[in-house]
Enzyme design. Sequence first.
Site, PDB file in Angstrom:
ATOM      1  N   ARG A  59       1.676  -1.451  78.075  1.00  0.00           N
ATOM      2  CA  ARG A  59       1.234  -2.170  76.888  1.00  0.00           C
ATOM      3  C   ARG A  59      -0.267  -2.050  76.685  1.00  0.00           C
ATOM      4  O   ARG A  59      -0.749  -2.019  75.557  1.00  0.00           O
ATOM      5  CB  ARG A  59       1.637  -3.648  76.980  1.00  0.00           C
ATOM      6  CG  ARG A  59       1.087  -4.521  75.857  1.00  0.00           C
ATOM      7  CD  ARG A  59       1.803  -5.871  75.774  1.00  0.00           C
ATOM      8  NE  ARG A  59       1.967  -6.491  77.060  1.00  0.00           N
ATOM      9  CZ  ARG A  59       1.032  -7.205  77.701  1.00  0.00           C
ATOM     10  NH1 ARG A  59      -0.162  -7.354  77.158  1.00  0.00           N
ATOM     11  NH2 ARG A  59       1.272  -7.753  78.869  1.00  0.00           N
ATOM     12  N   TYR A 112       1.951  -0.778  48.310  1.00  0.00           N
ATOM     13  CA  TYR A 112       3.257  -0.771  48.956  1.00  0.00           C
ATOM     14  C   TYR A 112       3.794  -2.199  49.047  1.00  0.00           C
ATOM     15  O   TYR A 112       3.086  -3.122  49.446  1.00  0.00           O
ATOM     16  CB  TYR A 112       3.122  -0.143  50.339  1.00  0.00           C
ATOM     17  CG  TYR A 112       4.305  -0.355  51.241  1.00  0.00           C
ATOM     18  CD1 TYR A 112       5.594  -0.025  50.829  1.00  0.00           C
ATOM     19  CD2 TYR A 112       4.141  -0.884  52.517  1.00  0.00           C
ATOM     20  CE1 TYR A 112       6.679  -0.225  51.655  1.00  0.00           C
ATOM     21  CE2 TYR A 112       5.212  -1.078  53.357  1.00  0.00           C
ATOM     22  CZ  TYR A 112       6.487  -0.755  52.922  1.00  0.00           C
ATOM     23  OH  TYR A 112       7.560  -0.961  53.745  1.00  0.00           O
ATOM     24  N   ASP A 164      -5.658   2.235  52.688  1.00  0.00           N
ATOM     25  CA  ASP A 164      -4.378   2.788  53.144  1.00  0.00           C
ATOM     26  C   ASP A 164      -4.352   4.254  52.716  1.00  0.00           C
ATOM     27  O   ASP A 164      -4.274   4.566  51.528  1.00  0.00           O
ATOM     28  CB  ASP A 164      -3.226   2.009  52.513  1.00  0.00           C
ATOM     29  CG  ASP A 164      -1.862   2.451  53.042  1.00  0.00           C
ATOM     30  OD1 ASP A 164      -1.736   3.600  53.500  1.00  0.00           O
ATOM     31  OD2 ASP A 164      -0.917   1.648  52.969  1.00  0.00           O
ATOM     32  N   LYS A 183       5.028   8.626  58.119  1.00  0.00           N
ATOM     33  CA  LYS A 183       5.084   9.465  56.924  1.00  0.00           C
ATOM     34  C   LYS A 183       4.505  10.857  57.192  1.00  0.00           C
ATOM     35  O   LYS A 183       5.023  11.590  58.012  1.00  0.00           O
ATOM     36  CB  LYS A 183       4.374   8.746  55.781  1.00  0.00           C
ATOM     37  CG  LYS A 183       4.801   7.277  55.602  1.00  0.00           C
ATOM     38  CD  LYS A 183       6.296   7.082  55.420  1.00  0.00           C
ATOM     39  CE  LYS A 183       6.690   5.691  54.943  1.00  0.00           C
ATOM     40  NZ  LYS A 183       6.385   4.591  55.878  1.00  0.00           N
TER      41      LYS A 183
END
Length: 383
Positions: free
Chosen positions: A49, A102, A175, A200
Amino acid sequence: MTSSFETRAIHDGQAFDPTTGAVVPPIYQTSTFVQDGIGGFRSGYEYGRSANPTRDSLQTVLASLEGGSHAFSFASGLAAEDSLLRAVLSPGSRVVMGNDVYGGTHRLVNRVWRPWGVDLVTVDMSDLDAVRAVVAAAPTTVLWVETPSNPLMKISDIAALASIGHDAGALVVVDNTFASPYIQQPLALGADVVVHSTTKYLGGHSDTLGGALVLQDAELAEKVGFIQFGVGAVSAPMEAWLTVRGIKTLGVRVDRHSENAQAVAEAVVGHPAAAQVFYPGLSSHPGHELAARQMKRFGGMLSVGLAGGAAAARQFAEATEIFQLAESLGGVESLIGYPTAMTHASVIGTELEVPDNIVRLSVGIESVDDLVADVVQALDRVQ
């Protein structure tokens, strides 16, 4: 020596394995690391982590390609956005974002952060005077920019918005998912933070889920790093490795995406079933000249407004054969979607509600002749 983008995409963070000489570094599919005595971490690794060599390799190349000093890889794009907001927001903070972002980004702030006392205001980011008025109306913590926007492909002036945001004391976030760092460099234009859904274009093959933040400021990076460690929304080793694999071909893929999207957009213009075509590569697009200055290419995303309204849009979205009906974007395969009922369903009833005649296309890298023929035949079938 400073290498070109394409060379850095292949080599940064990707030194060959010194033990075997393997050209592709191994996937460190491990949850923990053996210590050399209590507190004696080998190369700084303790637990998956907090850090992992495969995730570090991804973060290295992300920082390089976006021109940042610090990069963080997350389990999803929304996890990246949420961690950034956790690092900078508190009750009473104010977020100003585009009215065409978005749907998931708007939902995150509107449904998760507003109940905790964060104010959210939306504005047309392509209207600089409107943005100035909004940020001047009250102290603004974050100015959130998405360009090209999803799904109406609005182009916003990053440099101008960065100046407006900084004059107001706001953190300017861009973004960059639709463009990718190959096309657009927000940090070089004055932004403070770049956010990605690496699912993406960076991953590029629709086989991995992830998100990223890239930034310059060391103090903010320390805060984000602590949030990432404390909350734990990190990318897994396999996801990170797949994203690195995808990044190596980002330049050639996005060149092909852009060429194909331009051809599809030009083929749709003038078709009687199409009332509007939203693609910045078209000279008729209101943001065309700005996009030409701000972006290297025009990208692989476009949207179409159907003349026949919602029924025609649904019919078109379900009539293609190569373009597959699915959410997401940026993969090698072409996808088509109906934002009103799919990616942007969460913003129905808000200022961000997408017109119900809009269909969004993620143009892949298949044969351009096949893609054009598929879109045209689908439009021809619209009643």
